[in-house]
Design a protein around this motif. Structure first.
Motif, PDB file in Angstrom:
ATOM      1  N   VAL A 299      -2.350 -48.198  97.357  1.00  0.00           N
ATOM      2  CA  VAL A 299      -3.801 -48.079  97.232  1.00  0.00           C
ATOM      3  C   VAL A 299      -4.283 -46.725  97.740  1.00  0.00           C
ATOM      4  CG1 VAL A 299      -6.006 -48.995  98.050  1.00  0.00           C
ATOM      5  CG2 VAL A 299      -4.196 -50.550  97.337  1.00  0.00           C
ATOM      6  N   GLY A 300      -3.754 -46.282  98.889  1.00  0.00           N
ATOM      7  CA  GLY A 300      -4.205 -45.012  99.453  1.00  0.00           C
ATOM      8  C   GLY A 300      -3.950 -43.847  98.528  1.00  0.00           C
ATOM      9  N   ALA A 301      -2.778 -43.834  97.874  1.00  0.00           N
ATOM     10  CA  ALA A 301      -2.472 -42.751  96.939  1.00  0.00           C
ATOM     11  C   ALA A 301      -3.394 -42.802  95.722  1.00  0.00           C
ATOM     12  CB  ALA A 301      -1.009 -42.846  96.509  1.00  0.00           C
ATOM     13  N   LEU A 302      -3.705 -44.008  95.249  1.00  0.00           N
ATOM     14  CA  LEU A 302      -4.633 -44.137  94.119  1.00  0.00           C
ATOM     15  C   LEU A 302      -6.036 -43.681  94.509  1.00  0.00           C
ATOM     16  CD1 LEU A 302      -3.473 -47.588  92.708  1.00  0.00           C
ATOM     17  CD2 LEU A 302      -3.079 -45.341  91.692  1.00  0.00           C
ATOM     18  N   VAL A 303      -6.437 -43.986  95.746  1.00  0.00           N
ATOM     19  CA  VAL A 303      -7.749 -43.536  96.231  1.00  0.00           C
ATOM     20  C   VAL A 303      -7.797 -42.014  96.266  1.00  0.00           C
ATOM     21  CG1 VAL A 303      -9.241 -43.447  98.272  1.00  0.00           C
ATOM     22  CG2 VAL A 303      -8.277 -45.631  97.531  1.00  0.00           C
ATOM     23  N   ASP A 304      -6.764 -41.385  96.838  1.00  0.00           N
ATOM     24  CA  ASP A 304      -6.747 -39.930  96.910  1.00  0.00           C
ATOM     25  C   ASP A 304      -6.569 -39.291  95.537  1.00  0.00           C
ATOM     26  OD1 ASP A 304      -7.255 -39.842  99.563  1.00  0.00           O
ATOM     27  OD2 ASP A 304      -5.217 -39.439 100.210  1.00  0.00           O
ATOM     28  N   GLN A 305      -5.978 -40.002  94.610  1.00  0.00           N
ATOM     29  CA  GLN A 305      -5.926 -39.520  93.227  1.00  0.00           C
ATOM     30  C   GLN A 305      -7.340 -39.398  92.665  1.00  0.00           C
ATOM     31  OE1 GLN A 305      -3.233 -41.526  90.354  1.00  0.00           O
ATOM     32  NE2 GLN A 305      -5.078 -41.816  89.124  1.00  0.00           N
ATOM     33  N   GLY A 306      -8.182 -40.410  92.950  1.00  0.00           N
ATOM     34  CA  GLY A 306      -9.583 -40.333  92.520  1.00  0.00           C
ATOM     35  C   GLY A 306     -10.330 -39.213  93.213  1.00  0.00           C
ATOM     36  N   VAL A 307     -10.039 -39.023  94.516  1.00  0.00           N
ATOM     37  CA  VAL A 307     -10.667 -37.922  95.250  1.00  0.00           C
ATOM     38  C   VAL A 307     -10.248 -36.583  94.641  1.00  0.00           C
ATOM     39  CG1 VAL A 307     -10.767 -36.740  97.485  1.00  0.00           C
ATOM     40  CG2 VAL A 307     -10.834 -39.239  97.398  1.00  0.00           C
ATOM     41  N   PHE A 308      -8.968 -36.449  94.308  1.00  0.00           N
ATOM     42  CA  PHE A 308      -8.468 -35.210  93.708  1.00  0.00           C
ATOM     43  C   PHE A 308      -9.149 -34.937  92.359  1.00  0.00           C
ATOM     44  CE2 PHE A 308      -4.935 -32.984  91.317  1.00  0.00           C
ATOM     45  CZ  PHE A 308      -5.162 -31.753  91.921  1.00  0.00           C
ATOM     46  N   GLU A 309      -9.385 -35.976  91.592  1.00  0.00           N
ATOM     47  CA  GLU A 309     -10.092 -35.805  90.317  1.00  0.00           C
ATOM     48  C   GLU A 309     -11.512 -35.291  90.553  1.00  0.00           C
ATOM     49  OE1 GLU A 309      -9.934 -39.456  88.197  1.00  0.00           O
ATOM     50  OE2 GLU A 309      -7.783 -39.356  87.799  1.00  0.00           O
ATOM     51  N   GLU A 310     -12.178 -35.841  91.567  1.00  0.00           N
ATOM     52  CA  GLU A 310     -13.528 -35.354  91.889  1.00  0.00           C
ATOM     53  C   GLU A 310     -13.507 -33.892  92.321  1.00  0.00           C
ATOM     54  OE1 GLU A 310     -16.693 -37.655  93.848  1.00  0.00           O
ATOM     55  OE2 GLU A 310     -15.154 -39.173  94.206  1.00  0.00           O
ATOM     56  N   LEU A 311     -12.537 -33.548  93.178  1.00  0.00           N
ATOM     57  CA  LEU A 311     -12.439 -32.165  93.645  1.00  0.00           C
ATOM     58  C   LEU A 311     -12.107 -31.214  92.493  1.00  0.00           C
ATOM     59  CD1 LEU A 311     -10.456 -32.744  96.974  1.00  0.00           C
ATOM     60  CD2 LEU A 311     -12.869 -32.106  96.753  1.00  0.00           C
ATOM     61  N   ALA A 312     -11.233 -31.654  91.594  1.00  0.00           N
ATOM     62  CA  ALA A 312     -10.906 -30.824  90.437  1.00  0.00           C
ATOM     63  C   ALA A 312     -12.127 -30.605  89.561  1.00  0.00           C
ATOM     64  CB  ALA A 312      -9.780 -31.475  89.634  1.00  0.00           C
ATOM     65  N   HIS A 313     -12.949 -31.612  89.428  1.00  0.00           N
ATOM     66  CA  HIS A 313     -14.177 -31.496  88.633  1.00  0.00           C
ATOM     67  C   HIS A 313     -15.140 -30.477  89.252  1.00  0.00           C
ATOM     68  CE1 HIS A 313     -17.252 -32.634  85.826  1.00  0.00           C
ATOM     69  NE2 HIS A 313     -18.067 -33.043  86.781  1.00  0.00           N
ATOM     70  N   VAL A 314     -15.126 -30.382  90.596  1.00  0.00           N
ATOM     71  CA  VAL A 314     -16.026 -29.457  91.297  1.00  0.00           C
ATOM     72  C   VAL A 314     -15.459 -28.041  91.316  1.00  0.00           C
ATOM     73  CG1 VAL A 314     -17.096 -28.920  93.523  1.00  0.00           C
ATOM     74  CG2 VAL A 314     -17.006 -31.291  92.715  1.00  0.00           C
ATOM     75  N   TYR A 315     -14.143 -27.904  91.631  1.00  0.00           N
ATOM     76  CA  TYR A 315     -13.577 -26.582  91.903  1.00  0.00           C
ATOM     77  C   TYR A 315     -12.893 -25.942  90.687  1.00  0.00           C
ATOM     78  CZ  TYR A 315     -14.480 -27.332  96.855  1.00  0.00           C
ATOM     79  OH  TYR A 315     -15.096 -27.543  98.068  1.00  0.00           O
ATOM     80  N   VAL A 316     -12.408 -26.719  89.755  1.00  0.00           N
ATOM     81  CA  VAL A 316     -11.836 -26.143  88.518  1.00  0.00           C
ATOM     82  C   VAL A 316     -12.429 -26.873  87.315  1.00  0.00           C
ATOM     83  CG1 VAL A 316      -9.686 -25.179  89.421  1.00  0.00           C
ATOM     84  CG2 VAL A 316      -9.804 -27.623  88.926  1.00  0.00           C
ATOM     85  N   PRO A 317     -13.750 -26.751  87.126  1.00  0.00           N
ATOM     86  CA  PRO A 317     -14.418 -27.539  86.077  1.00  0.00           C
ATOM     87  C   PRO A 317     -13.919 -27.208  84.671  1.00  0.00           C
ATOM     88  CG  PRO A 317     -15.885 -25.859  86.970  1.00  0.00           C
ATOM     89  CD  PRO A 317     -14.686 -25.880  87.849  1.00  0.00           C
ATOM     90  N   GLN A 318     -13.535 -25.921  84.422  1.00  0.00           N
ATOM     91  CA  GLN A 318     -13.093 -25.545  83.080  1.00  0.00           C
ATOM     92  C   GLN A 318     -11.772 -26.218  82.710  1.00  0.00           C
ATOM     93  OE1 GLN A 318     -13.207 -23.803  85.810  1.00  0.00           O
ATOM     94  NE2 GLN A 318     -11.935 -21.931  85.783  1.00  0.00           N
ATOM     95  N   LEU A 319     -11.010 -26.671  83.722  1.00  0.00           N
ATOM     96  CA  LEU A 319      -9.725 -27.310  83.477  1.00  0.00           C
ATOM     97  C   LEU A 319      -9.820 -28.835  83.527  1.00  0.00           C
ATOM     98  CD1 LEU A 319      -6.674 -26.708  83.079  1.00  0.00           C
ATOM     99  CD2 LEU A 319      -6.441 -26.717  85.569  1.00  0.00           C
ATOM    100  N   TYR A 320     -10.864 -29.332  84.125  1.00  0.00           N
ATOM    101  CA  TYR A 320     -10.961 -30.773  84.396  1.00  0.00           C
ATOM    102  C   TYR A 320     -10.912 -31.611  83.122  1.00  0.00           C
ATOM    103  CZ  TYR A 320     -12.917 -35.259  85.821  1.00  0.00           C
ATOM    104  OH  TYR A 320     -13.119 -36.594  86.024  1.00  0.00           O
ATOM    105  N   ASP A 321     -11.741 -31.278  82.138  1.00  0.00           N
ATOM    106  CA  ASP A 321     -11.805 -32.080  80.915  1.00  0.00           C
ATOM    107  C   ASP A 321     -10.459 -32.095  80.193  1.00  0.00           C
ATOM    108  OD1 ASP A 321     -14.448 -32.685  81.373  1.00  0.00           O
ATOM    109  OD2 ASP A 321     -15.211 -30.989  80.209  1.00  0.00           O
ATOM    110  N   CYS A 322      -9.789 -30.927  80.174  1.00  0.00           N
ATOM    111  CA  CYS A 322      -8.479 -30.845  79.517  1.00  0.00           C
ATOM    112  C   CYS A 322      -7.457 -31.726  80.224  1.00  0.00           C
ATOM    113  CB  CYS A 322      -8.012 -29.391  79.496  1.00  0.00           C
ATOM    114  SG  CYS A 322      -6.345 -29.162  78.848  1.00  0.00           S
ATOM    115  N   MET A 323      -7.435 -31.684  81.549  1.00  0.00           N
ATOM    116  CA  MET A 323      -6.481 -32.476  82.315  1.00  0.00           C
ATOM    117  C   MET A 323      -6.746 -33.981  82.165  1.00  0.00           C
ATOM    118  SD  MET A 323      -4.225 -30.509  83.923  1.00  0.00           S
ATOM    119  CE  MET A 323      -4.150 -29.841  82.256  1.00  0.00           C
ATOM    120  N   GLN A 324      -8.014 -34.350  82.126  1.00  0.00           N
ATOM    121  CA  GLN A 324      -8.352 -35.761  81.952  1.00  0.00           C
ATOM    122  C   GLN A 324      -7.932 -36.251  80.577  1.00  0.00           C
ATOM    123  OE1 GLN A 324      -8.696 -36.930  85.011  1.00  0.00           O
ATOM    124  NE2 GLN A 324     -10.463 -38.169  84.449  1.00  0.00           N
TER     125      GLN A 324
END
Length: 1019
Positions: free
Chosen positions: A471-496
């Motif tokens: 569960v903790g790794a899945l939670v931090d996976q969601g946190v990482f997705e949020e951070l990626a959306h904030v700090y590398v927005p041009q890459l976020y949509d492609c990675m998703q």
């Protein structure tokens, strides 16, 4: 004008009544000596205030007791929402609830397990109740219209609250309560109030409830432990602003001092300047120094290694010194040296393991638990379970390329550490990736040190990472997705779109990059992790994405993206390492394409701090809360879908009906966790079990669901019938049933044909009623289950029913019809069937009776029977038409069934009892039965060979040992009565019962809704 005074107030009527009775006995008689009302009033008020003051003083409840105003709020909360005393109210707030576009001003009540809202406006009442366990999203938003808005989302709907007096306090409390609910879903730990709250200062006003103070103290302790990496059971006692004199730069650093049972800590206002941890076990002297203009209110703390720390600008120095002195008296001296001296040693040597112990806080736990690891190893060795099997399987996969794990010595140390931790924390046990991390810890630390480092990782630094559902790794996976959306927005949509983030984050985070980087480089990442925590992992992961942004944007599928990232990580090198290059698993699996240019690990770390160092730990924790709600609820939904998918082919219920039934089943389990149960919740919820067995209910919980959902649950014998059904469904006789067993019984009663229902009714009366745990009972179920699994059960497989069991079956039939529209017709039909079966049993007994039976014994038997009869149980018998008086003999003469409107039948020699007797609550059933027999049965159940038509005889009656009927006889008799045939063939609408179960409200029980209860308006 008449004056009125509130003499008594309490959370229940019982409490008020007890207090009033005490006043009547001890005070009212004294009032007769006073001459006027003013004197009486003054005396009574003074007397009561004195009693209250004396009681508070003697019981020391001044700090922890709730105020009278809050007690009134508790009473109102329980009355409005029909909550039991076990449901603890934390606080209540004035706010508005938006129903559509119309706000309703009212009160928001926040309890441990529920969010409740009540409003009464313009003659209309509005109520809303939401379980915290059903909340999937909790957000604080602001709009032009609603600058302070809280949105609470469940699976069914969304609720908006606004116009708070203090929205920050309210929202923080809501977050904390939702977190408690998620923790309960995750590991089934219920909430327990902490009665040992920190002492209040004399001038501290008490404005909140003791429970709110408890939750506030928990939140502060959590932040304190996270800030200084302290053991998970360390509780913050208090904190205060102060300054610390730092001799290395000769400055007074402004910050805060924190004091707990085992530590004195200091952190500067600016995070990076100074942080200090002083274990109290190392403190020798605490003294107040002389004040001066430069050092007002100074405090000097000396340690065993002759270091002195000077604090100043302390507001309440005397109180602080007293608290530290109290803790010093309770502290046991440790066996390790001070952290400060250790740090000095580390400046002159490369002692990576000790650094990890220091920065992780594991050194403190090891120092306070001497001998713990050795005892755990001794207890765990030689014992086998699922965790140890998995450990043995993975031992030789743990850094197999490293020389240290190519011999039995290294493997044995790894086995001991992993096994000891599995026994320390059975909720985690063992999880893949723990072996890789632990093997690295063993390379740089001693065995016991590696164990405590693993404890720090699993229980504090990477919470919930290594449980069965990561569960903790899945939670931090969601946190990482949020951070990626904030700090590398041009890459976020492609990675998703490619689904890459979810793939890489688990492998990167679970092993701290150890499985994807060259070993000598990944160890540097571990160094940074122990120093800075999880934020370093996020920073590095973002840096890796940022460094490959252009190549990743051109990827067409996830395989191409993973290849690019894999080559980049393979190229990360550590030029300062003196170790020979060690290949790692990831590099061995990559293709033979052109290698990526080398990347220096120290340069990569530096870039991660420069670009993404602004990520703060408190922001990560806020994101984790949001993602934890989503992840745990998603896991619960997945569990529900898997359970439904598994059993949908085994039952006539639809998928939607099964999902609703599962929600009710789970809700009843949660209710027992909230408000207590006869069994331990931990034994009924084990996330490591297969999906079907993760939630199980005991008998008391089953009775609630039986009354709500099962069609036979009516009459005075509903609980007894629920017990019988529960025992039949409990296949493994562990006094718990899972969802599949629950549905199997409900399916028969709702969708089974006539034969299946009658067979079910017959079976539940074969098993003993009271002795649920006797060996015979368990053996009988086990053999029965084996037989039914080997072949389809036919009628001849069922054992015969003896006389006592038949009597209980008849009682069940009579009570089953008590609320049916065709009640009288069904009673008549039941009487006919009963008479027919009694005759069959008597005939069978004549064939089974031994020829050499002593007639004198029969005479003695007959002589003893009348002594046991009551007047109401005397035989009143009508001879059969066309039959001799000897057509029914022996025990049949003891059966009485009278009818107010008798009907003649050629096969019946008994009649129904009158309507008045049928409704008599004092009678044991709709008829009275006296069993023949001259001796009592043994205490133990008598069980013949199962293959020879087993007959189980229940203790407590005097049945004839040869009297018995078969299921074929029972079925054939029922088929002769059309009323009974129609009753058992009648279809049951389970959807209606589910709806009623979701909306039912019982005093002392939670609303049985699946999620939130729709707001109800009345007026």
């Amino acid at each position: 004008m008449t004056q009125r005074f509130l003499f008594l107030a309490g959370s229940s009527r019982k409490e008020v009544t007890e207090n009033w009775e005490w006043l009547e006995q001890n005070l009212l008689q004294t009032l007769s000596i006073f001459e006027n009302e003013n004197d009486i009033t003054t005396f009574v008020k003074g007397k009561i205030q004195g009693i209250i003051a004396e009681y508070n003083k003697s019981h020391e409840i001044r700090e922890d007791d709730d105020t009278d105003k809050f007690k009134e709020a508790i009473a109102k909360f329980r009355k409005l929402f029909v909550m039991p005393e076990e449901e603890k109210l934390v606080n209540y707030y004035s706010c508005s609830y938006w129903k559509g576009k119309v706000p309703r001003q009212g009160w928001l009540y926040l309890s441990i397990n529920h969010l409740c809202f009540y409003s009464y406006l313009l003659g209309k009442e509005a109520k809303l109740v939401i379980r915290w366990a059903d909340v999937i999203q909790l957000e604080k938003n602001a709009t032009l219209l609603l600058p302070d808005m809280v949105c609470v989302s469940t699976r069914c709907s969304e609720h908006v609250f606004s116009v708070f007096l203090n929205i920050n306090e309210t929202f923080k409390l809501m977050e904390q309560l939702a977190n408690i609910a998620m923790r309960q879903l995750l590991d089934n730990k219920g909430f327990e109030q902490d009665r040992c709250l920190p002492k209040l200062k004399k001038k501290s006003p008490k404005k909140v409830s003791a429970l709110k103070r408890d939750l506030d103290a928990r939140a502060k302790s959590e932040r304190y432990r996270a800030l200084f990496r302290l053991p998970k059971d360390e509780k913050l006692d208090g904190h205060t602003d102060c300054t610390l004199w730092t001799p290395f730069n000769k400055m007074h650093i402004l910050g805060q001092m924190f004091v707990s049972t085992n530590y004195i800590c200091f952190t500067s206002k600016e995070e990076t300047i100074c942080s200090l941890i002083i274990p109290i076990r190392e403190v020798t002297i605490v003294e107040k120094a002389d004040s001066c203009n430069v050092l007002p209110s100074p405090l000097s703390i000396s340690t065993k290694n002759k270091m002195t720390f000077l604090f100043a600008n302390l507001k309440d120095r005397d109180f602080l010194v007293q608290r530290i002195s109290d803790f010093l008296q309770e502290t046991v001296t440790g066996i390790h040296g001070s952290l400060a001296s250790l740090l000095c040693q580390l400046l002159f040597s490369n002692m990576r393991g000790e650094l990890w112990l220091l920065f992780s806080g594991a050194i403190n736990e090891m120092a306070t638990h001497p001998g713990y690891y050795e005892d755990l190893v001794e207890k765990s060795m030689g014992k086998y379970n699922l965790a140890t099997e998995e450990i043995e399987r993975d031992l030789h996969r743990s850094l197999p390329e490293h020389p240290a794990f190519q011999n039995e010595m290294g493997i044995a140390a790894l086995r001991r550490v992993l096994t000891a931790y599995a026994f320390r924390n059975p909720n985690i046990g063992y999880c893949q990736a723990m072996n890789i991390v632990t093997s690295v810890l063993l390379l740089y630390a001693k065995e016991e040190e590696a164990f405590w480092l693993l404890v720090a990782l699993c229980e504090r630094m990477l919470p919930d990472y290594y449980n069965t559902r990561v569960v903790g790794a899945l939670v931090d996976q969601g946190v990482f997705e949020e951070l990626a959306h904030v700090y590398v927005p041009q890459l976020y949509d492609c990675m998703q779109a490619l689904g890459v983030i979810s793939t890489i984050s688990l492998s990167w985070f679970l092993t701290l990059f150890l499985s994807v980087m060259p070993f000598e480089s990944a160890v540097v990442v571990v160094d940074c992790f122990f120093y800075e925590g999880i934020k370093v992992i996020f920073q590095l992961a973002l840096s890796v994405l940022d460094a490959n942004i252009h190549q990743l944007l051109g990827c067409k599928d996830d395989g191409e993206a993973m290849t690019i990232l894999g080559r980049y990580l393979d190229s990360v090198t550590n030029k300062d390492s003196t170790l020979p290059p060690i290949p790692h698993l990831h590099s061995l699996l990559t293709d033979n394409g052109d290698p990526h240019p080398e990347v220096d690990i120290f340069k990569l770390v530096r870039i991660s701090y420069e670009k993404f160092g602004s990520i703060r730990a408190d922001v990560i924790e806020q994101m984790r809360f949001k993602q934890r709600l989503r992840v745990i609820q998603a896991i619960e939904d997945t569990t529900k879908r898997n359970v439904v998918r598994t059993i949908v082919t085994e039952t006539p219920f639809s998928i939607d009906e099964l999902e609703e039934l599962y929600a009710l089943f789970k809700a009843e389990h949660l209710t027992s966790c909230y408000w207590g149960s006869t069994s331990n919740p931990m034994s009924r919820h084990d996330p490591s079990l297969p999906y079907l067995e993760q939630y199980r209910i005991d008998l008391e919980q089953f009775k609630v669901l039986f009354a709500l959902l099962f069609p036979w649950a009516c009459g005075t014998h509903a609980d007894d019938l629920a017990l019988r059904v529960f025992r039949l469904l409990d296949h493994n006789t562990d006094a718990l049933i899972n969802f599949r067993e629950f549905i199997s019984g409900l399916s028969v009663l709702c969708h089974g044909d006539l034969t299946e229902k009658l067979k079910f009714l017959y079976k539940i009366h074969i098993l003993p009623v009271k002795k649920m745990h006797t060996p015979d009972y368990r053996m009988y179920l086990r053999l029965w289950n084996q037989e039914t699994k080997a072949k389809l059960e036919n009628m001849k497989d069922l054992p015969k029913l003896n006389q006592s069991q038949f009597i209980e079956l008849c009682k069940t039939l009579y009570n089953m019809f008590s609320e049916d529209p065709s009640e009288q017709e069904l009673y008549h039909a039941t009487a006919t069937v009963t008479s027919l079966l009694l005759e069959m049993g008597e005939v069978g007994k004549l064939f089974c009776s031994p020829a050499h039976k002593d007639e004198d014994e029969d005479d003695d038997e007959e002589d003893r029977i009348p002594a046991c009869r009551s007047k109401r149980e005397r035989v009143r018998r009508k001879p059969c038409d066309g039959e001799t008086n000897s057509c029914i003999t022996g025990p049949l003469e003891d059966i009485k069934l009278e009818d107010s409107s008798p009907k003649d039948t050629a096969t019946s020699s008994v009649m129904l009892i009158s309507d008045d007797e049928t409704k008599d609550d004092t009678s044991t059933s709709s008829y009275s039965v006296l069993s023949a027999g001259s001796h009592e049965l043994d205490d133990k159940l008598q069980c013949e060979d199962i293959a020879e038509d087993t007959v189980l005889i229940r203790n407590g009656g005097l049945p004839h040992s040869d009297w018995a009927i078969t299921f074929e006889q029972f079925l054939a008799s029922v088929l002769t009565e059309q009323a009974l045939v129609q009753y058992f063939e009648k279809p049951v609408e389970i959807a209606t019962r589910i709806t009623n179960a979701k909306n039912v409200r019982k005093v002392g029980h939670q609303h049985m809704s699946v999620s939130d209860y729709e707001i109800s308006l009345s007026g």
